[in-house]
Write a protein that holds these residues in place. Structure first.
Motif, PDB file in Angstrom:
ATOM      1  N   SER A  48     -58.309  50.549  -5.053  1.00 31.72           N
ATOM      2  CA  SER A  48     -59.611  51.129  -4.697  1.00 31.72           C
ATOM      3  C   SER A  48     -60.376  50.273  -3.692  1.00 31.72           C
ATOM      4  O   SER A  48     -61.236  50.766  -2.971  1.00 31.72           O
ATOM      5  CB  SER A  48     -60.454  51.337  -5.955  1.00 31.72           C
ATOM      6  OG  SER A  48     -60.640  50.115  -6.654  1.00 31.72           O
ATOM      7  N   SER A  49     -60.059  48.970  -3.613  1.00 30.53           N
ATOM      8  CA  SER A  49     -60.743  48.088  -2.667  1.00 30.53           C
ATOM      9  C   SER A  49     -60.002  47.981  -1.339  1.00 30.53           C
ATOM     10  O   SER A  49     -60.438  47.265  -0.443  1.00 30.53           O
ATOM     11  CB  SER A  49     -60.883  46.686  -3.281  1.00 30.53           C
ATOM     12  OG  SER A  49     -59.606  46.109  -3.499  1.00 30.53           O
ATOM     13  N   GLY A  50     -58.871  48.681  -1.218  1.00 27.80           N
ATOM     14  CA  GLY A  50     -58.097  48.668   0.022  1.00 27.80           C
ATOM     15  C   GLY A  50     -56.881  47.787  -0.025  1.00 27.80           C
ATOM     16  O   GLY A  50     -55.979  47.920   0.805  1.00 27.80           O
ATOM     17  N   THR A  51     -56.827  46.850  -0.958  1.00 33.50           N
ATOM     18  CA  THR A  51     -55.650  46.007  -1.146  1.00 33.50           C
ATOM     19  C   THR A  51     -55.188  46.138  -2.594  1.00 33.50           C
ATOM     20  O   THR A  51     -55.995  46.370  -3.496  1.00 33.50           O
ATOM     21  CB  THR A  51     -55.957  44.534  -0.837  1.00 33.50           C
ATOM     22  OG1 THR A  51     -57.040  44.093  -1.663  1.00 33.50           O
ATOM     23  CG2 THR A  51     -56.338  44.357   0.626  1.00 33.50           C
ATOM     24  N   GLY A  52     -53.899  45.960  -2.811  1.00 35.23           N
ATOM     25  CA  GLY A  52     -53.348  46.151  -4.139  1.00 35.23           C
ATOM     26  C   GLY A  52     -53.644  44.986  -5.079  1.00 35.23           C
ATOM     27  O   GLY A  52     -53.409  43.826  -4.732  1.00 35.23           O
ATOM     28  N   GLU A  53     -54.173  45.283  -6.252  1.00 38.17           N
ATOM     29  CA  GLU A  53     -54.431  44.299  -7.300  1.00 38.17           C
ATOM     30  C   GLU A  53     -53.672  44.723  -8.550  1.00 38.17           C
ATOM     31  O   GLU A  53     -53.837  45.846  -9.031  1.00 38.17           O
ATOM     32  CB  GLU A  53     -55.926  44.219  -7.614  1.00 38.17           C
ATOM     33  CG  GLU A  53     -56.731  43.404  -6.637  1.00 38.17           C
ATOM     34  CD  GLU A  53     -56.581  41.910  -6.879  1.00 38.17           C
ATOM     35  OE1 GLU A  53     -56.209  41.513  -8.009  1.00 38.17           O
ATOM     36  OE2 GLU A  53     -56.819  41.136  -5.933  1.00 38.17           O
ATOM     37  N   VAL A  54     -52.869  43.831  -9.105  1.00 38.52           N
ATOM     38  CA  VAL A  54     -52.130  44.150 -10.321  1.00 38.52           C
ATOM     39  C   VAL A  54     -53.088  44.075 -11.512  1.00 38.52           C
ATOM     40  O   VAL A  54     -53.661  43.019 -11.796  1.00 38.52           O
ATOM     41  CB  VAL A  54     -50.947  43.196 -10.528  1.00 38.52           C
ATOM     42  CG1 VAL A  54     -50.247  43.498 -11.852  1.00 38.52           C
ATOM     43  CG2 VAL A  54     -49.966  43.313  -9.371  1.00 38.52           C
ATOM     44  N   VAL A  55     -53.239  45.186 -12.196  1.00 35.97           N
ATOM     45  CA  VAL A  55     -54.142  45.274 -13.346  1.00 35.97           C
ATOM     46  C   VAL A  55     -53.394  45.012 -14.643  1.00 35.97           C
ATOM     47  O   VAL A  55     -53.907  44.351 -15.552  1.00 35.97           O
ATOM     48  CB  VAL A  55     -54.835  46.654 -13.386  1.00 35.97           C
ATOM     49  CG1 VAL A  55     -55.620  46.835 -14.681  1.00 35.97           C
ATOM     50  CG2 VAL A  55     -55.739  46.822 -12.182  1.00 35.97           C
ATOM     51  N   ALA A  56     -52.184  45.540 -14.750  1.00 31.56           N
ATOM     52  CA  ALA A  56     -51.419  45.376 -15.989  1.00 31.56           C
ATOM     53  C   ALA A  56     -49.931  45.423 -15.684  1.00 31.56           C
ATOM     54  O   ALA A  56     -49.488  46.117 -14.762  1.00 31.56           O
ATOM     55  CB  ALA A  56     -51.786  46.457 -16.996  1.00 31.56           C
ATOM     56  N   ILE A  57     -49.159  44.689 -16.472  1.00 28.99           N
ATOM     57  CA  ILE A  57     -47.696  44.683 -16.398  1.00 28.99           C
ATOM     58  C   ILE A  57     -47.183  44.878 -17.814  1.00 28.99           C
ATOM     59  O   ILE A  57     -47.709  44.286 -18.760  1.00 28.99           O
ATOM     60  CB  ILE A  57     -47.166  43.354 -15.830  1.00 28.99           C
ATOM     61  CG1 ILE A  57     -47.630  43.178 -14.380  1.00 28.99           C
ATOM     62  CG2 ILE A  57     -45.645  43.295 -15.900  1.00 28.99           C
ATOM     63  CD1 ILE A  57     -47.247  41.825 -13.787  1.00 28.99           C
ATOM     64  N   ALA A  58     -46.162  45.719 -17.955  1.00 25.96           N
ATOM     65  CA  ALA A  58     -45.612  45.946 -19.296  1.00 25.96           C
ATOM     66  C   ALA A  58     -44.129  46.256 -19.224  1.00 25.96           C
ATOM     67  O   ALA A  58     -43.676  47.026 -18.366  1.00 25.96           O
ATOM     68  CB  ALA A  58     -46.338  47.097 -19.984  1.00 25.96           C
ATOM     69  N   GLY A  59     -43.376  45.637 -20.118  1.00 22.73           N
ATOM     70  CA  GLY A  59     -41.977  45.962 -20.303  1.00 22.73           C
ATOM     71  C   GLY A  59     -41.811  46.798 -21.555  1.00 22.73           C
ATOM     72  O   GLY A  59     -42.747  46.970 -22.348  1.00 22.73           O
ATOM     73  N   ASP A  60     -40.651  47.337 -21.744  1.00 24.97           N
ATOM     74  CA  ASP A  60     -40.369  48.172 -22.915  1.00 24.97           C
ATOM     75  C   ASP A  60     -40.237  47.302 -24.170  1.00 24.97           C
ATOM     76  O   ASP A  60     -39.650  46.220 -24.130  1.00 24.97           O
ATOM     77  CB  ASP A  60     -39.066  48.938 -22.685  1.00 24.97           C
ATOM     78  CG  ASP A  60     -38.706  49.842 -23.844  1.00 24.97           C
ATOM     79  OD1 ASP A  60     -39.365  50.885 -23.997  1.00 24.97           O
ATOM     80  OD2 ASP A  60     -37.774  49.487 -24.600  1.00 24.97           O
TER      81      ASP A  60
END
Length: 426
Positions: free
Chosen positions: A248-260
């Motif tokens: 949303s700010s124009g650059t990618g920000e990782v919010v969450a990471i999840a594995g199975d």
């Protein structure tokens, strides 16, 4: 971003787009002088008011012979024949009329029906004035009924010639892209493309979003594979992972990471890999639960309020923890609105619905899972199970579901996520 950050992204086709690409029906066409096209059209519509011209608005209704696809030119008689037929009808008004079969089954022109050198000027003139006109779908009239109607009206009534009905197979629905319109024009009948997509996202919307994310998609998909490998190495899940990104700010920000984590017990131990495992601990379900928990954290509330062993909503690996601890998400807002999700594999039906109801903006995955996945619409199984694909197309079904989002696959990434077979719900 790494050197392999760019990825080829292929937009998914919606369920309606797939239907539009394969559904055809048969229309009547007739050869007439161009100046009579409107009057013939009015006759048809007056006789069958239930037939709506909008049904065939994606087709060029009046077409010169030279613009027909080559296979139709071979089937239909050249336009000059109509001109000669008009002249002959005036000379032989009392001749016996041809049997009905001759009216309804046009044959390729024979050599003696081709234009001679001396008739070249007449042929050129007829090329300019004679058209092939689409009348209506064959469901509207029986052939003899339509011929009788046409013979009562100009030009056939005034010129005393028989209308010869031609059968044309055409796409039943409008094309969804300029490329498809060109293909259909060569395969079926000239198409009138209106630079839109009535059965899915507008082409310009897809192109704009693809350009926005494709340069970095490879990195996020690689990170999803890392998340998958880490939880699989712990023995608590399959090699499936996902990454939630905020642009949303124009650059990618990782919010969450999840594995199975489907094989993780309530006390955190690895369980036997039998049965479906804990379906609520699929990577997508975990990622959504972690986003919800993170919003509580950002709002200054105790995230432990949401601790749910069923969802395994606590970070388990270094990558998951690093993303969770970043203060980079608004505390308010509907769960996953305006967020993107990158997955190693096409999500199962349950996870596809979770993505939809959490209101993600975009979804990008690597490997297709046609037998178990909920996103794709145009894959009917695989080599081992042909014709058995689910074909749900859950990402874009606005008449049935209360949210829609854009979705892509990354074929190159699919080769790197091939360890999970298409019999496992992910």
């Amino acid at each position: 971003m790494g050197v392999d950050s760019a990825a080829q992204l292929v937009p998914l086709r919606t369920k309606d787009e797939v239907r539009a690409s394969i559904e055809t029906h048969v229309l009547y066409a007739v050869e007439i002088p161009a100046r009579f096209a409107n009057s013939v059209k009015d006759v048809i519509h007056e006789a069958r008011p239930e037939f709506k011209p909008g049904e065939i608005s994606h087709l060029r209704r009046v077409v010169q012979f030279k613009f027909l696809p080559p296979q139709l030119q071979k089937r239909f008689n050249p336009p000059a024949r109509l001109q000669r037929g008009i002249r002959n009808s005036e000379e032989h008004e009392d001749d016996e009329q041809p049997p009905p079969a001759a009216l309804f089954n046009p044959l390729p022109p024979s050599d003696d029906e081709s234009c001679s050198d001396s008739d070249e000027e007449s042929c050129a003139k007829s090329e300019d004035t004679v058209r092939f006109f689409l009348l209506c779908p064959t469901r509207c009239f029986k052939p003899a009924e339509l011929v009788a109607l046409l013979r009562k009206n100009p030009p056939f009534s005034t010129m005393n010639i028989h209308p010869k009905l031609l059968y044309v197979t055409v796409p039943a629905l409008a094309p969804t892209s300029a490329e498809q319109a060109n293909q259909w024009s060569e395969q079926y009948w000239p198409i009138a493309y209106k630079n839109t997509n009535p059965f899915g996202p507008h082409p310009s919307l897809v192109a704009r979003n693809t350009a926005e994310i494709e340069s970095e998609a490879g990195d996020w998909l690689a990170l999803a594979r890392t998340a998958a490998a880490e939880t699989a190495e712990l023995g608590v899940g399959e090699e499936v992972g996902c990454v939630v990104v905020d642009r949303s700010s124009g650059t990618g920000e990782v919010v969450a990471i999840a594995g199975d984590c489907r094989w993780r017990s309530p006390i955190g131990e690895a369980e036997s890999h039998t049965g479906p495992g804990n379906v609520m601990a699929h990577a997508v379900q975990r990622a959504i639960a972690i986003v919800a928990k993170k919003r509580l954290l950002m709002a200054g509330k105790n995230p432990a309020f949401l601790d749910r062993t069923l969802f395994c909503d606590i970070p388990l690996t270094a990558a998951e923890t690093a993303a969770y601890e970043k203060a980079n998400i608004e505390p308010t807002g509907y769960l996953c609105v305006n967020l993107d999700i990158y997955l190693t594999h096409e999500p199962c039906v349950m996870c596809s619905m979770a993505i939809l109801h959490s209101r993600f903006r975009r979804c990008i995955f690597g490997k297709r899972m046609p037998l178990t996945g909920g996103m794709t619409s145009d894959t009917a199984g695989n080599d081992a199970n042909p014709g058995k694909g689910l074909q749900h197309g859950i990402f874009w079904r606005p008449s049935e579901l209360n949210w829609k989002f854009l979705a892509w696959e990354s074929p190159a990434s699919a080769e790197l996520s091939a360890s999970v077979t298409d019999t496992l719900h992910v």
